[in-house]
Design an enzyme around this catalytic site. Structure first.
Site, PDB file in Angstrom:
ATOM      1  N   GLY A 140      38.771  45.234 -24.795  1.00 46.40           N
ATOM      2  CA  GLY A 140      39.768  45.646 -25.777  1.00 46.40           C
ATOM      3  C   GLY A 140      40.567  44.474 -26.302  1.00 46.40           C
ATOM      4  N   LYS A 195      31.715  40.959 -32.188  1.00 41.33           N
ATOM      5  CA  LYS A 195      32.921  40.831 -33.030  1.00 41.33           C
ATOM      6  C   LYS A 195      33.311  39.368 -33.210  1.00 41.33           C
ATOM      7  CE  LYS A 195      35.746  40.177 -29.262  1.00 41.33           C
ATOM      8  NZ  LYS A 195      36.773  39.149 -28.987  1.00 41.33           N
ATOM      9  N   ASP A 248      39.546  45.541 -31.123  1.00 38.55           N
ATOM     10  CA  ASP A 248      39.273  44.147 -30.768  1.00 38.55           C
ATOM     11  C   ASP A 248      38.786  43.361 -31.978  1.00 38.55           C
ATOM     12  OD1 ASP A 248      39.324  42.065 -28.998  1.00 38.55           O
ATOM     13  OD2 ASP A 248      37.560  42.687 -27.849  1.00 38.55           O
ATOM     14  N   SER A 258      42.888  33.306 -31.827  1.00 34.84           N
ATOM     15  CA  SER A 258      41.460  33.495 -31.593  1.00 34.84           C
ATOM     16  C   SER A 258      40.700  32.190 -31.831  1.00 34.84           C
ATOM     17  CB  SER A 258      40.923  34.582 -32.528  1.00 34.84           C
ATOM     18  OG  SER A 258      39.515  34.526 -32.627  1.00 34.84           O
TER      19      SER A 258
END
Length: 334
Positions: A140, A195, A248, A258
């Protein structure tokens, strides 16, 4: 829930914050690490300064670099290692575990050798032993520094066995770390791995000063294409509305914390993935995930033009500006 003896394999950032969550919940946690400085930092100073400077963690967390000691009393083992270290961790579990244990995987990735899920890799490696009691995962949107500061976070406990998914949820759930259960471990695993590729693409858009409209469209297309991969492994469409999937994805595609998003920005700035990667020291999971995704495209004839473009940018040094000019017209959404 009765307090559990939990071993976390790995003293990295996310393993540390989960140790903090679990000890906040009253569980007995010991961490195994190979970096002696990190082990000593946790035991003596109650910090893990390699990742969190001087932020204090729960002083009940213990650490060791002796795997036999780490797993001696374990009822539950959390695998908090990079995907390339997963085999070594499993070998140590087989060698040193004396009693059946439940395993919770938090590594984000896919099995590159077999183009398969990490949960299948773990199960297949342990299925002929008497070690594996239950298998699940935790995924998550959870930036480590925010969790260590006990800021609100929502994630998914995943297992094919809903009873074990609920146990995982109960282990971690508290007032700042909210955990929901799902049996679609395949959908959550694939989304958690892929992702990162979309996050690099989002960073490229950011680097070229593309609009917020473009990023919203990219995230939508990315989510749809990830489902094309996930359904090969039996994932359900409704899964792609939960914290481990859409949640996410949104976080990784928009946060400057990130690493994948930051790499994308660097690629745009240098107008070349090859140049950006040459000077990018940190491991960026989306690069290897892109290669695995391309292999899956070829093997299963998946319609995923955004992933194809990203593979060519990262591995064939295609000019990254092609992303802005091309991916929208080939977009396929659910």
């Amino acid at each position: 829930m009765k307090n559990k003896n939990i071993t976390i394999v790995g003293t990295g950032a996310y393993g540390t914050v989960l140790a903090n969550v679990l000890t906040d919940n009253g569980h007995n946690v010991i961490m195994y690490g190979i970096e002696e400085s990190q082990v000593n930092d946790i035991n003596e100073n109650h910090i893990n300064s390699a990742f969190f400077r001087d932020f204090i963690i729960n002083d009940n967390i213990k650490a060791t670099n002796d795997f036999a000691i780490a797993i001696e009393k374990a009822e539950i083992v959390v695998l908090s290692v990079p995907t390339f270290a997963l085999d070594s961790a499993l070998d140590n579990i087989i060698k040193y575990a004396k009693n059946p244990i439940s395993i919770i995987n938090i590594a984000k990735g896919l099995d590159e050798d077999k183009l398969d899920l990490l949960s299948n890799k773990i199960f297949n490696k342990l299925k002929n032993t008497n070690i594996l009691k239950n298998l699940g995962a935790l995924y998550g949107p959870s930036v480590a520094i925010e969790v260590i500061l006990r800021k609100p976070t929502c994630v998914m406990a995943c297992s094919k066995d809903i009873e074990f998914a609920n146990i995982v949820s109960d282990l971690f759930n508290n007032e700042y770390f909210i955990v929901k259960s799902t049996t679609d471990i395949a959908g959550c695993e694939v989304a958690s791995a892929l992702k990162n590729v979309i996050a690099i693409a989002s960073g490229i858009l950011q680097g070229y000063s593309a609009s917020d409209n473009a990023r919203a469209s990219l995230i939508t297309i990315g989510n749809a294409e990830i489902f094309e991969f996930a359904k090969i492994f039996g994932a359900k469409l409704e899964t792609f509305m939960n914290f481990a999937t859409l949640g996410d994805l949104i976080l990784t595609c928009s946060s400057f914390k990130s690493r994948n998003f930051s790499l994308g920005i660097a690629i745009a700035e240098k107008n070349s993935a090859l140049s950006a990667l040459k000077y990018h020291k940190k491991t960026v999971e989306g690069v290897s995930a892109s290669k695995i995704a391309y292999s899956l495209i070829e093997k299963h004839k998946i319609n995923a033009p955004l992933f194809e473009i990203m593979y060519k940018i990262l591995y064939n040094n295609l000019n990254p500006s092609i992303l802005i000019n091309n991916f929208f017209k080939y977009a396929k959404v659910v």
